[in-house]
Scaffold this motif. Structure first.
Motif, PDB file in Angstrom:
ATOM      1  N   ARG A 250      -6.912  -1.210   1.326  1.00 15.09           N
ATOM      2  CA  ARG A 250      -5.984  -2.342   0.737  1.00 15.09           C
ATOM      3  C   ARG A 250      -4.947  -2.578   1.759  1.00 15.09           C
ATOM      4  O   ARG A 250      -4.064  -2.049   2.086  1.00 15.09           O
ATOM      5  CB  ARG A 250      -5.485  -1.862  -0.266  1.00 15.09           C
ATOM      6  N   LEU A 251      -5.044  -4.056   2.054  1.00 15.80           N
ATOM      7  CA  LEU A 251      -3.786  -4.607   3.084  1.00 15.80           C
ATOM      8  C   LEU A 251      -3.350  -6.038   2.254  1.00 15.80           C
ATOM      9  O   LEU A 251      -2.744  -6.544   3.094  1.00 15.80           O
ATOM     10  CB  LEU A 251      -4.672  -5.152   4.161  1.00 15.80           C
ATOM     11  N   ASP A 252      -3.475  -5.924   1.210  1.00 13.26           N
ATOM     12  CA  ASP A 252      -2.879  -6.985   0.310  1.00 13.26           C
ATOM     13  C   ASP A 252      -1.330  -7.070   0.661  1.00 13.26           C
ATOM     14  O   ASP A 252      -0.477  -6.163   0.438  1.00 13.26           O
ATOM     15  CB  ASP A 252      -3.051  -6.783  -1.277  1.00 13.26           C
ATOM     16  N   GLY A 253      -1.061  -8.198   1.061  1.00 15.00           N
ATOM     17  CA  GLY A 253       0.571  -8.651   1.138  1.00 15.00           C
ATOM     18  C   GLY A 253       1.192  -7.947   2.099  1.00 15.00           C
ATOM     19  O   GLY A 253       2.217  -7.832   2.508  1.00 15.00           O
ATOM     20  N   ALA A 254       0.220  -7.232   3.046  1.00 13.69           N
ATOM     21  CA  ALA A 254       0.871  -6.598   4.448  1.00 13.69           C
ATOM     22  C   ALA A 254       1.243  -7.657   5.388  1.00 13.69           C
ATOM     23  O   ALA A 254       0.734  -8.827   5.597  1.00 13.69           O
ATOM     24  CB  ALA A 254      -0.221  -5.687   4.733  1.00 13.69           C
ATOM     25  N   THR A 255       2.260  -7.203   6.246  1.00 16.10           N
ATOM     26  CA  THR A 255       2.713  -8.008   7.465  1.00 16.10           C
ATOM     27  C   THR A 255       2.591  -7.019   8.757  1.00 16.10           C
ATOM     28  O   THR A 255       3.188  -6.059   8.893  1.00 16.10           O
ATOM     29  CB  THR A 255       4.199  -8.330   7.095  1.00 16.10           C
ATOM     30  N   VAL A 256       1.896  -7.845   9.553  1.00 21.88           N
ATOM     31  CA  VAL A 256       1.992  -7.010  10.860  1.00 21.88           C
ATOM     32  C   VAL A 256       2.424  -8.243  11.908  1.00 21.88           C
ATOM     33  O   VAL A 256       1.622  -9.103  12.058  1.00 21.88           O
ATOM     34  CB  VAL A 256       0.429  -6.761  11.420  1.00 21.88           C
ATOM     35  N   ALA A 257       3.217  -7.705  12.679  1.00 24.76           N
ATOM     36  CA  ALA A 257       4.122  -8.582  13.455  1.00 24.76           C
ATOM     37  C   ALA A 257       3.043  -8.935  14.857  1.00 24.76           C
ATOM     38  O   ALA A 257       3.114  -9.938  15.323  1.00 24.76           O
ATOM     39  CB  ALA A 257       5.570  -8.122  13.896  1.00 24.76           C
TER      40      ALA A 257
END
Length: 485
Positions: A191-198
């Motif tokens: 699950r990576l829903d809504g994740a933020t990776v710069a």
């Protein structure tokens, strides 16, 4: 906790903590006597907790917990704790899943460890979190965590024992650097829903498996650079709906499989470059509806039997392929007729200067649209197609005109129609008489001066009707061309 209550292995860890020295139990050094149970010296999790929260300090030294090759007994519970020391537990075996929910850590390195799980939801890590080459036989819970550095799960093996739980719960995760999952082996949902990776997400050579459902749920994922997944093998649905990747989504040589369902869903995504080339065809449905792609690198042989492209927009399409290889992609959309897909493909060919391929796409669009019309519309469409190819094959009109002109000229050359007014009629010309019948606007004065009879009169009616049809289709084609330009 008093030092007299510690085992010899724990005393080594306690004495090394104030100076940040590394205790490596694999070296067989003094202080790791055979009194410890099993081949791995045991260290109680309660001792580690006491060190991290209230451990001894020495002036001018940086305290750190650095242990290699130990067995951690009990449960390391640091929920909502604030730990300012570096934590590095490598090649360790945990009897229970560490509980770090809500904790504030400086740096955490658990590389090469064996864990029954890790509960670190809503935690905050000022540095990086390293789980490289770990074997985790339970859920990895990082939902809502904030990592100021990078997250490493490269070459890790993670298995969700409970199918109802995600193997990796990374939803709402915030990573200020890269997420490195190269060579990751995961059994269960990620699950990576809504994740933020710069930075970038690196999943090259990863093996993901959840055949009963979704293997990667990453709706509304935001990536600052690239999503790299070359040679990735995924069994189950990959859902990237609404994600934002300004750089490259690289799926070269990837193997995506979800027979009977959607293998890759990228609807409503905004992507700089999408690479779908080489490797086996996608087994399952490909959904790119409403996606916005700057450059689409798409090989026809990579496409599955079902492709959904409604409102897909792209600026460039590579590699350059003949229109005959690209058109089946538009035919595989199981939805209603979508003229926008044909217009997008036409624009892509015009961008590269291939006007012939652009005309073929527009012709295919008219033929596809013809199937949606009632019977009389389909009949008229067939006439336009046969006559001038809906205006995209204008030379065909010249061919029809010359053929009919030849037939009429030969027929009327052998049998001159009688004049309407003897002595007042011009000299009869079978060629210009046939042109008068064929061309509905231009008049050479022949048609009004002569009146054919019998079979030749029927031929004149056929030429007049055919001329009107030919003129109408030419005008319709020219109108479409002008309005399109």
């Amino acid at each position: 906790m008093e030092i007299d209550d510690l085992t010899p292995a724990e005393r080594r860890v306690w004495r090394a903590f104030p100076t940040g020295a590394t205790v490596d139990f694999r070296e067989g050094a003094e202080g790791a006597p055979g009194a410890d149970r099993g081949p791995e010296p045991s260290v109680r999790a309660a001792v580690l907790r006491a060190l991290l929260l209230n451990g001894p300090r020495e002036p001018s030294e940086v305290a750190a917990l650095k242990v290699v090759g130990a067995r951690i007994t009990g449960q390391l519970d640091l929920r909502h704790a604030s730990v300012d020391s570096v934590v590095r537990l490598q090649h360790c075996r945990f009897d229970a899943a560490p509980r770090l929910a809500g904790a504030h850590l400086n740096y955490l390195n658990l590389s090469d460890c064996v864990l029954p799980g890790l509960a670190a939801a809503r935690s905050r890590i000022d540095g990086s979190l390293r789980l490289s080459r770990c074997r985790i036989d339970g859920p990895l819970q990082l939902g809502g965590a904030q990592i100021s550095g990078a997250l490493f799960v490269d070459r890790a093996e993670i298995t969700a024992e409970d199918p109802a739980q995600p193997a990796l719960a990374l939803h709402q995760l915030s990573v200020d650097d890269d997420l490195c999952a190269r060579g990751l082996r995961a059994r269960g949902l990620i699950r990576l829903d809504g994740a933020t990776v710069a930075g970038s997400i690196d999943m090259e050579d990863a093996e993901l498996s959840n055949p009963v459902g979704c293997v990667l749920a990453a709706e509304a994922l935001t990536v600052g650079a690239n999503l790299l997944a070359r040679r990735m093998r995924a069994e189950g649905r990959i859902d990237l709906r609404g994600s934002r990747v300004p750089g490259r989504v690289d799926l070269l040589h990837s193997s995506l499989s979800n027979p009977g369902g959607t293998a890759l869903r990228m609807s409503s995504c905004v992507i700089g470059e999408l690479w779908l080339r080489e490797g086996p065809p996608i087994a399952g449905r490909l959904n790119l509806r409403r996606a916005e792609v700057g450059q689409l690198h798409l090989a026809p042989e990579k496409l599955p039997e079902q492709v959904r492209l409604l409102d897909l927009t792209y600026t460039f399409l590579t590699p350059h392929e003949p229109a005959q290889r690209r058109l089946p992609m538009l035919e595989r959309d199981d939805g209603a007729f979508d003229p926008h897909a044909y217009e997008q493909l036409t624009a892509a060919y015009r961008t590269t200067g291939d006007d012939r391929a652009a005309r073929l796409v527009q012709l295919a669009k008219q033929r596809r649209h013809r199937r949606t019309l009632p019977w009389y519309g389909r009949m008229w469409g067939h006439l336009q197609d046969a006559a001038v190819g809906y205006g995209f094959r204008p030379l065909r009109a010249a061919g029809w005109l010359l053929s009919l002109l030849a037939v009429g000229s030969i027929a009327y050359a052998g049998h001159h129609p009688p004049p309407l007014k003897a002595g007042e009629s011009p000299h009869f010309s079978p060629v210009f008489y046939t042109l008068d019948l064929l061309l509905p606007v231009i008049s050479f004065g022949q048609e009004d001066a002569f009146a054919p009879t019998g079979w030749f009169q029927t031929l004149s009616y056929v030429l007049i009707l055919t001329g009107w049809i030919l003129a109408s289709t030419v005008v319709a084609g020219v109108t479409r061309t002008v309005s399109r330009q």
